[in-house]
Design a protein around this motif. Structure first.
Motif, short mmCIF file in Angstrom:
data_model
loop_
_atom_site.label_atom_id
_atom_site.label_comp_id
_atom_site.label_asym_id
_atom_site.label_seq_id
_atom_site.Cartn_x
_atom_site.Cartn_y
_atom_site.Cartn_z
N GLY A 1 46.66 46.69 40.17
CA GLY A 1 45.59 47.16 41.03
C GLY A 1 45.10 46.10 41.99
O GLY A 1 45.87 45.25 42.46
N ARG A 2 43.79 46.10 42.24
CA ARG A 2 43.17 45.19 43.22
C ARG A 2 42.23 44.25 42.49
O ARG A 2 41.34 44.69 41.75
CB ARG A 2 42.42 46.01 44.28
CG ARG A 2 43.34 46.91 45.10
CD ARG A 2 42.55 47.78 46.07
NE ARG A 2 41.84 48.84 45.38
CZ ARG A 2 42.32 50.05 45.15
NH1 ARG A 2 43.57 50.35 45.53
NH2 ARG A 2 41.61 50.97 44.54
N ILE A 3 42.39 42.96 42.74
CA ILE A 3 41.58 41.93 42.09
C ILE A 3 40.83 41.15 43.16
O ILE A 3 41.45 40.61 44.09
CB ILE A 3 42.45 40.95 41.26
CG1 ILE A 3 43.31 41.73 40.27
CG2 ILE A 3 41.57 39.94 40.56
CD1 ILE A 3 42.53 42.45 39.19
N MET A 4 39.50 41.08 43.03
CA MET A 4 38.67 40.39 44.01
C MET A 4 37.78 39.39 43.29
O MET A 4 36.83 39.78 42.60
CB MET A 4 37.83 41.39 44.80
CG MET A 4 38.68 42.36 45.61
SD MET A 4 37.79 43.83 46.12
CE MET A 4 38.89 45.11 45.48
N ALA A 5 38.08 38.13 43.42
CA ALA A 5 37.30 37.06 42.80
C ALA A 5 36.44 36.38 43.86
O ALA A 5 36.77 36.40 45.05
CB ALA A 5 38.24 36.04 42.14
N GLY A 6 35.33 35.78 43.42
CA GLY A 6 34.43 35.14 44.38
C GLY A 6 33.86 36.13 45.36
O GLY A 6 33.90 35.93 46.57
N ARG B 1 48.98 37.46 33.61
CA ARG B 1 50.26 37.25 32.94
C ARG B 1 51.44 37.84 33.72
O ARG B 1 52.56 37.38 33.57
CB ARG B 1 50.22 37.87 31.53
CG ARG B 1 49.43 37.04 30.54
CD ARG B 1 49.58 37.58 29.14
NE ARG B 1 48.99 36.68 28.16
CZ ARG B 1 48.89 36.96 26.87
NH1 ARG B 1 49.36 38.12 26.40
NH2 ARG B 1 48.33 36.09 26.04
N ARG B 2 51.16 38.86 34.53
CA ARG B 2 52.24 39.45 35.32
C ARG B 2 51.63 40.00 36.61
O ARG B 2 50.74 40.83 36.58
CB ARG B 2 52.94 40.57 34.54
CG ARG B 2 54.12 41.18 35.27
CD ARG B 2 54.77 42.27 34.42
NE ARG B 2 55.85 42.93 35.14
CZ ARG B 2 57.12 42.52 35.13
NH1 ARG B 2 57.45 41.44 34.43
NH2 ARG B 2 58.05 43.16 35.79
N LEU B 3 52.13 39.52 37.75
CA LEU B 3 51.55 39.87 39.05
C LEU B 3 52.37 40.96 39.74
O LEU B 3 53.53 40.74 40.11
CB LEU B 3 51.49 38.64 39.95
CG LEU B 3 50.95 38.87 41.36
CD1 LEU B 3 49.49 39.30 41.32
CD2 LEU B 3 51.11 37.62 42.22
N GLU B 4 51.74 42.14 39.89
CA GLU B 4 52.31 43.23 40.69
C GLU B 4 51.17 43.88 41.48
O GLU B 4 51.12 45.10 41.61
CB GLU B 4 53.01 44.24 39.79
CG GLU B 4 54.21 43.68 39.02
CD GLU B 4 54.84 44.70 38.08
OE1 GLU B 4 54.43 45.87 38.12
OE2 GLU B 4 55.73 44.31 37.31
N ALA B 5 50.28 43.07 41.99
CA ALA B 5 49.01 43.56 42.54
C ALA B 5 49.18 44.27 43.88
O ALA B 5 50.08 43.97 44.67
CB ALA B 5 48.04 42.39 42.70
N GLU B 6 48.25 45.21 44.12
CA GLU B 6 48.15 45.86 45.43
C GLU B 6 47.38 44.98 46.41
O GLU B 6 47.67 45.00 47.61
CB GLU B 6 47.42 47.20 45.28
CG GLU B 6 48.16 48.20 44.43
CD GLU B 6 47.32 49.43 44.13
OE1 GLU B 6 47.92 50.46 43.77
OE2 GLU B 6 46.08 49.36 44.23
N LEU B 7 46.43 44.21 45.88
CA LEU B 7 45.62 43.35 46.74
C LEU B 7 44.98 42.26 45.90
O LEU B 7 44.54 42.51 44.78
CB LEU B 7 44.54 44.16 47.46
CG LEU B 7 43.59 43.40 48.41
CD1 LEU B 7 43.27 44.25 49.63
CD2 LEU B 7 42.29 43.02 47.71
N LEU B 8 44.96 41.04 46.44
CA LEU B 8 44.23 39.91 45.85
C LEU B 8 43.24 39.40 46.89
O LEU B 8 43.55 39.34 48.07
CB LEU B 8 45.19 38.78 45.46
CG LEU B 8 46.26 39.07 44.42
CD1 LEU B 8 47.14 37.84 44.23
CD2 LEU B 8 45.65 39.49 43.09
#
Length: 266
Positions: free
Chosen positions: A206-211, A223-230
């Motif tokens: 999915g989508r991960i938004m940090a900060g 552990r495994r990156l298949e992201a739609e958005l970072l």
């Protein structure tokens, strides 16, 4: 024998009045900037990868910086509505423009800072909910293109939010005050928004938004990156921009020189 009569219940007359109260509610203000074509390109890029960004949110459009005439403002509103942005008000224009073709015109708006504490004295104090602040601040940073630099690093809570299960498609996790730890995977169509760092002990699809408030120190681990958005500190990277050599691997993402850098952990 004398019968005792029960007293009849008093008749209640229906009210003929309609009650009105003056209330103040915080809203999310979207501020387009020039050139408007480039701003729409950034907006479309956000909506392509995160179509739920504006869902179920009341939006006010602030055109103060654009100096548009009434006809052009009407076209702007029409284009935003066509993109699924629900517009409840318009500000930054002459109040005399009020008409059925434009949203209600609002005046005397006041900015609410992300770190602003609610006023003392009760439930009517204006403040954004954590979900509204975190999600919209992420959009605002992306649309601004990172032009405005943060003057300070926001404080973060020491207490992380721990999610003990996988985050399914359509779910959104918001924790604007600190880190988020997910013990499981994040499905496609799910959102994680954190004021601090994000740790996912599983696959990110999915989508991960940090900060979420522009904290450039925030990190993303999975552990495994298949992201739609970072996104880190308001700067984002879409699935198309993720390098093939880190896709499907355990990674660490950080912000460096306004660019998201992804490093393999294994």
């Amino acid at each position: 024998m004398t019968a005792q009569l029960e007293p009849s219940p008093p008749l209640t007359q229906p009210s003929t009045h309609i009650r009105f109260r003056g209330r103040s509610f915080p809203v999310l203000a979207l501020e387009p900037d020039a050139p408007i074509a480039g701003w729409f390109e950034r907006l479309d890029a956000c909506l392509e990868h995160s179509p739920a960004f504006f869902s179920r949110k009341a939006i006010v459009i602030d055109v103060t910086k654009l100096g548009l005439d009434r006809e052009t403002v009407g076209e702007l509103v029409e284009q935003l509505s066509g993109r699924g942005v629900r517009i409840m008000g318009l500000t930054g224009v002459d109040p005399s423009w009020a008409c059925d073709d434009l949203p209600p015109i609002l005046t005397n708006g006041r900015s609410i800072l992300a770190e602003e504490a609610p006023a003392e004295g009760g439930e009517d104090a204006p403040s954004l909910t954590p979900s509204e602040r975190a999600a919209f601040d992420e959009i605002a940073q992306a649309l601004a293109g990172g032009a405005e630099e943060q003057t300070h690093e926001p404080e973060r809570s020491a207490a992380p939010l721990i999610v003990d299960t996988a985050v399914r498609s359509g779910q959104s996790i918001f924790h604007p005050d600190g880190d988020v730890i997910v013990i499981g995977s994040v499905s496609s169509g799910a959102d994680i928004v954190a004021g601090g760092s994000v740790h996912v002990y599983g696959t990110v699809r999915g989508r991960i938004m940090a900060g979420a408030y522009g904290d450039s120190r925030a990190r993303i681990f999975c552990r495994r990156l298949e992201a739609e958005l970072l996104a880190v500190g308001g700067f984002y990277m879409t699935a198309d921009e993720i390098r093939d050599d880190v896709r499907g691997r355990a990674v660490h993402a950080r912000l460096e020189d306004e660019t998201i850098k992804i490093t393999k952990l294994d």
